[in-house]
Design an enzyme around this catalytic site. Structure first.
Site, PDB file in Angstrom:
ATOM      1  N   HIS A  34     -46.522 -12.639  39.780  1.00 56.33           N
ATOM      2  CA  HIS A  34     -45.315 -12.513  38.962  1.00 56.33           C
ATOM      3  C   HIS A  34     -45.309 -11.073  38.443  1.00 56.33           C
ATOM      4  O   HIS A  34     -46.371 -10.473  38.248  1.00 56.33           O
ATOM      5  CB  HIS A  34     -45.357 -13.407  37.715  1.00 56.33           C
ATOM      6  CG  HIS A  34     -45.578 -14.856  37.953  1.00 56.33           C
ATOM      7  ND1 HIS A  34     -46.805 -15.395  38.202  1.00 56.33           N
ATOM      8  CD2 HIS A  34     -44.716 -15.897  37.923  1.00 56.33           C
ATOM      9  CE1 HIS A  34     -46.690 -16.713  38.331  1.00 56.33           C
ATOM     10  NE2 HIS A  34     -45.438 -17.043  38.171  1.00 56.33           N
TER      11      HIS A  34
ATOM     12  N   ASP B  14     -47.711 -10.372  35.623  1.00 57.25           N
ATOM     13  CA  ASP B  14     -49.153 -10.451  35.921  1.00 57.25           C
ATOM     14  C   ASP B  14     -49.715  -9.064  36.185  1.00 57.25           C
ATOM     15  O   ASP B  14     -50.877  -8.790  35.880  1.00 57.25           O
ATOM     16  CB  ASP B  14     -49.435 -11.272  37.192  1.00 57.25           C
ATOM     17  CG  ASP B  14     -48.822 -12.644  37.152  1.00 57.25           C
ATOM     18  OD1 ASP B  14     -48.668 -13.186  36.046  1.00 57.25           O
ATOM     19  OD2 ASP B  14     -48.496 -13.177  38.237  1.00 57.25           O
TER      20      ASP B  14
ATOM     21  N   GLU C  80     -45.993 -27.371  45.797  1.00 57.60           N
ATOM     22  CA  GLU C  80     -47.276 -27.332  45.086  1.00 57.60           C
ATOM     23  C   GLU C  80     -47.796 -28.756  44.907  1.00 57.60           C
ATOM     24  O   GLU C  80     -47.085 -29.638  44.420  1.00 57.60           O
ATOM     25  CB  GLU C  80     -47.093 -26.642  43.737  1.00 57.60           C
ATOM     26  CG  GLU C  80     -48.368 -26.604  42.929  1.00 57.60           C
ATOM     27  CD  GLU C  80     -48.339 -25.572  41.814  1.00 57.60           C
ATOM     28  OE1 GLU C  80     -47.658 -24.534  41.967  1.00 57.60           O
ATOM     29  OE2 GLU C  80     -48.992 -25.818  40.795  1.00 57.60           O
TER      30      GLU C  80
ATOM     31  N   HIS D 129     -47.541 -30.238  41.390  1.00 56.78           N
ATOM     32  CA  HIS D 129     -46.155 -30.543  41.011  1.00 56.78           C
ATOM     33  C   HIS D 129     -45.710 -31.852  41.661  1.00 56.78           C
ATOM     34  O   HIS D 129     -44.968 -32.631  41.057  1.00 56.78           O
ATOM     35  CB  HIS D 129     -45.221 -29.414  41.445  1.00 56.78           C
ATOM     36  CG  HIS D 129     -45.484 -28.108  40.757  1.00 56.78           C
ATOM     37  ND1 HIS D 129     -44.726 -26.987  40.987  1.00 56.78           N
ATOM     38  CD2 HIS D 129     -46.417 -27.738  39.854  1.00 56.78           C
ATOM     39  CE1 HIS D 129     -45.171 -25.976  40.250  1.00 56.78           C
ATOM     40  NE2 HIS D 129     -46.224 -26.417  39.558  1.00 56.78           N
TER      41      HIS D 129
ATOM     42  N   ASP E  41     -48.187 -24.005  47.528  1.00 60.12           N
ATOM     43  CA  ASP E  41     -49.097 -23.625  46.452  1.00 60.12           C
ATOM     44  C   ASP E  41     -50.238 -24.632  46.482  1.00 60.12           C
ATOM     45  O   ASP E  41     -50.082 -25.800  46.089  1.00 60.12           O
ATOM     46  CB  ASP E  41     -48.383 -23.597  45.094  1.00 60.12           C
ATOM     47  CG  ASP E  41     -47.838 -22.202  44.801  1.00 60.12           C
ATOM     48  OD1 ASP E  41     -47.898 -21.341  45.699  1.00 60.12           O
ATOM     49  OD2 ASP E  41     -47.368 -21.972  43.671  1.00 60.12           O
TER      50      ASP E  41
ATOM     51  N   ASP F  27     -50.247 -30.303  34.353  1.00 58.98           N
ATOM     52  CA  ASP F  27     -50.434 -29.399  35.478  1.00 58.98           C
ATOM     53  C   ASP F  27     -51.766 -28.668  35.323  1.00 58.98           C
ATOM     54  O   ASP F  27     -51.836 -27.629  34.675  1.00 58.98           O
ATOM     55  CB  ASP F  27     -49.250 -28.408  35.470  1.00 58.98           C
ATOM     56  CG  ASP F  27     -49.108 -27.667  36.775  1.00 58.98           C
ATOM     57  OD1 ASP F  27     -49.758 -28.055  37.754  1.00 58.98           O
ATOM     58  OD2 ASP F  27     -48.322 -26.693  36.809  1.00 58.98           O
TER      59      ASP F  27
ATOM     60  N   ASP G   1     -52.625 -21.462  44.008  1.00 61.56           N
ATOM     61  CA  ASP G   1     -52.104 -21.462  42.635  1.00 61.56           C
ATOM     62  C   ASP G   1     -53.052 -22.362  41.829  1.00 61.56           C
ATOM     63  O   ASP G   1     -52.732 -23.489  41.471  1.00 61.56           O
ATOM     64  CB  ASP G   1     -50.664 -21.976  42.609  1.00 61.56           C
ATOM     65  CG  ASP G   1     -50.027 -21.778  41.244  1.00 61.56           C
ATOM     66  OD1 ASP G   1     -50.750 -21.365  40.322  1.00 61.56           O
ATOM     67  OD2 ASP G   1     -48.827 -22.047  41.096  1.00 61.56           O
TER      68      ASP G   1
HETATM   69  C1  XUL Z   1     -46.173 -23.132  37.510  1.00 63.01           C
HETATM   70  C2  XUL Z   1     -46.287 -22.539  38.837  1.00 63.01           C
HETATM   71  C3  XUL Z   1     -45.951 -21.093  38.948  1.00 63.01           C
HETATM   72  C4  XUL Z   1     -45.252 -20.742  40.217  1.00 63.01           C
HETATM   73  C5  XUL Z   1     -44.740 -19.339  40.267  1.00 63.01           C
HETATM   74  O1  XUL Z   1     -46.484 -24.460  37.437  1.00 63.01           O
HETATM   75  O2  XUL Z   1     -46.665 -23.197  39.776  1.00 63.01           O
HETATM   76  O3  XUL Z   1     -47.111 -20.373  38.798  1.00 63.01           O
HETATM   77  O4  XUL Z   1     -46.063 -20.947  41.321  1.00 63.01           O
HETATM   78  O5  XUL Z   1     -43.961 -19.005  39.196  1.00 63.01           O
HETATM   79 CO    CO Z   2     -47.037 -22.727  41.759  1.00 62.67          CO
END
Ligand code: XUL
Ligand code: CO
Length: 437
Positions: free
Chosen positions: A99, A102, A266, A269, A294, A305, A337
Site C-alpha cells: 500500500h 507502507d 483472500e 476473507h 492473498d 481476520d 497477506d
Molecule cells: C485487509 C487486506 C488488505 C488488502 C490490501 O484485510 O486483506 O491488506 O489485501 O489492501
Molecule cells: Co488481503
C-alpha cells in the site's frame, strides 16, 4: 547495512532437511506439468505485514524486534526498502506488494504525501534494477487515516471522495512507474456501520464511478495492469459492500465494470464470509474472474481476520486445485497477506513463516497436480452426474424440455436409484494423496 546478517540465501534442501532456513518442498526450478514451481506459484511478499507491521493488536502495543526499530520518518522508510530487498533476495521472492502508506509516511497534505512517495518510489525503482523481485500489485491505503472514518469512495463527504480519488490516481502512476502486474482495490471502509444513517444506493454508485475513473485514468497514462477487487464481508465496517465474490460480481455487473476487473481472493476473507477458501476460488474461476490470491489462513476459533501464514495442507491443496484448473493465475500470484503471530517477535520468524507458507503451497501444487493427472475429482463428479448425459437428463441440460414433459417422465416413477456421495471415502483417498507426495 545488512539487516539479516546471520541468514544466507534460503535454498531447497528436500523433505528430510533439518535446516530451519531451507525449503523442504518448494524447489523453484522443479517442473510440475511443464512449468517451474516458481512460474506457477508466483509468490509475493506483503510489505505491510513483513516490514511495516510491529505485532501490535487492539489490546497491546507492538512486540516485534526489528533492526530498523530505532529509525523514524523517511529514514525508517528508506531502511525498510533496504531491508525488504535483502529479504526478497534471501527468501528468493519473485514478487512483492504494498500500500502507499507502507512504503512512505503520509504528510499533512496529499501534496506532501506524494512528495514522500516519489522519493521512496525512486529508491525502490533503483533497487528493482538489481533484483529479480517484481511488483505483483500496489494499492492505496484509504482506510487507516481518521479521514476515512465514514468511508473513502463511499464517504458521505465529497472532499473525502476527492482525496480518495487523488490517492488512487497517484497509486496508478506509481504502479506504472514500477511496472506493477496488477492494481488492487480492497474496500477497507467501503461499507456501512449502520443503515440508519446510510444512503446505500448513493455510496455504491459513487464507488462504481470511482472505479470507472480509475479505469479511464489507467488507460490515459498507459498503465495496463489487471484490476482486482478483493472481497471481504466485514471488518473494519460491519457490512462491506464487496462482501464476497458473488456479491461483488453482481456489483460489477450492475455498474458495467465486469469486463475490467478480476478478483483477488483472500483465504481469511472467505472464511469470514462463511465460505471456504476453495468456494470463493471456484465461484471466481467459473466466471473467468480468478485473478490473484492473498495467501493466508484464519483462526476459525477466533472469527476475525487473523492473517496467519498458510500451513493447512488441505486448504493449500484445494486452492491449488482451483488455480491449476484455472490454467494458473496469469498475471496474478500468491501474495502472503500474512503476519507472524504477536508472540513470534524475532526477526528470524519472518523467514520461518515465509518458508512454512511457501512449502505449504508447494505441497498443495504437487498434490493437486497429481490428483488432476489421475482425474480424481473429475472422475467422481463425472460419475455423479451421469444421468445428465443422455435421455431426459441431456434434454434438461440442453434446455429442450418443459414442466409438462418432465411431469410425464416423473409421474409413475417408484424407485430412484440414488448413489452415495461417499465424502468420507473421498477424504480418505485425499489423505493418501497428501501422504504420498
Ligand atoms: C485487509 C487486506 C488488505 C488488502 C490490501 O484485510 O486483506 O491488506 O489485501 O489492501
Ligand atoms: Co488481503
Amino acid at each position: 547495512m545488512a539487516y539479516f546478517d546471520e541468514i544466507s540465501k534460503v535454498k531447497y534442501e528436500g523433505r528430510n532437511s533439518d535446516n530451519p532456513f531451507a525449503f523442504k518442498f518448494y524447489n523453484p526450478e522443479e517442473k510440475i506439468n511443464g512449468k517451474t514451481m516458481e512460474e506457477t506459484l508466483r509468490y509475493g511478499i506483503a510489505y505491510w505485514h513483513t516490514f511495516t507491521g510491529d505485532g501490535g493488536d487492539p489490546f497491546g502495543a507492538g512486540t516485534a524486534i526489528r533492526p530498523w526499530d530505532h529509525l523514524k520518518g523517511m529514514d525508517l522508510a528508506k531502511a525498510r526498502v533496504e531491508a525488504a530487498f535483502e529479504f526478497f533476495e534471501k527468501i528468493d521472492a519473485p514478487f512483492f506488494c504494498f500500500h502507499d502508506v507502507d512504503i512512505a509516511p503520509e504528510g499533512d497534505t496529499l501534496r506532501e504525501t506524494n512528495k514522500n512517495l516519489d522519493e521512496i518510489v525512486a529508491m525502490i525503482k533503483e533497487y528493482m534494477k538489481d533484483s529479480k523481485t517484481k511488483l505483483l500489485w500496489n494499492t492505496a491505503n484509504n482506510f487507516t487515516n481518521p479521514r476515512w472514518t465514514h468511508g473513502a469512495g463511499t464517504s458521505p463527504h465529497a472532499d473525502v471522495f476527492a482525496y480518495a480519488a487523488g490517492k488512487i490516481k497517484k497509486g496508478l502512476e506509481v504502479g506504472k512507474e514500477l511496472g506493477a502486474e496488477n492494481y488492487v482495490f480492497w474496500g477497507g471502509r467501503e461499507g456501512y456501520e449502520s443503515l440508519l444513517n446510510t444512503n446505500m444506493k448513493l455510496e455504491q454508485s459513487n464507488l462504481a464511478s470511482l472505479y470507472h475513473m480509475a479505469l479511464d485514468y489507467s488507460k490515459e497514462i498507459g498503465f495496463d495492469a489487471q484490476f482486482l477487487i478483493e472481497p471481504k464481508p466485514k471488518e473494519p465496517t460491519t457490512h462491506q459492500y464487496d462482501f464476497d465474490v458473488a456479491t461483488a460480481t453482481a456489483f460489477l455487473q450492475q455498474y458495467d465494470l465486469q469486463d475490467h476487473f478480476k478478483f483477488n481472493i483472500e483465504a481469511n476473507h472467505a472464511t469470514l464470509a462463511g465460505h471456504t477458501f476453495e468456494h470463493e476460488l471456484r465461484v471466481a474461476r467459473e466466471s473467468g474472474m480468478l485473478g490473484s490470491v492473498d495467501a493466508n489462513q484464519g483462526d476459525l476459533l477466533l472469527g476475525w481476520d487473523t492473517d496467519e501464514f498458510p500451513t493447512d495442507l488441505y486448504s493449500t491443496t484445494l486452492a491449488m486445485y482451483e488455480i491449476l484448473k484455472n490454467g494458473g493465475l496469469g498475471r496474478g500470484g500468491l501474495n502472503f497477506d500474512a503476519k507472524v503471530r504477536r508472540g513470534s517477535f524475532e526477526t528470524d520468524d519472518l523467514f520461518h513463516a515465509h518458508i512454512a507458507g511457501m512449502d505449504a503451497f508447494a505441497i498443495g501444487l504437487k498434490v493437486a497436480q497429481k490428483m488432476i493427472d489421475d482425474n480424481f475429482f473429475e472422475g467422481i463428479v463425472d460419475d455423479r452426474y451421469e444421468t445428465f448425459k443422455s435421455g431426459i437428463g441431456k434434454q434438461i441440460v440442453d434446455g429442450k424440455t418443459s414442466l409438462k414433459e418432465l411431469e410425464a417422465h416423473a409421474i409413475d416413477i417408484k424407485d430412484i436409484n440414488l448413489k452415495s456421495g461417499q465424502v468420507e471415502k473421498i477424504k480418505a483417498k485425499m489423505n493418501q494423496y497428501l501422504l504420498n507426495i
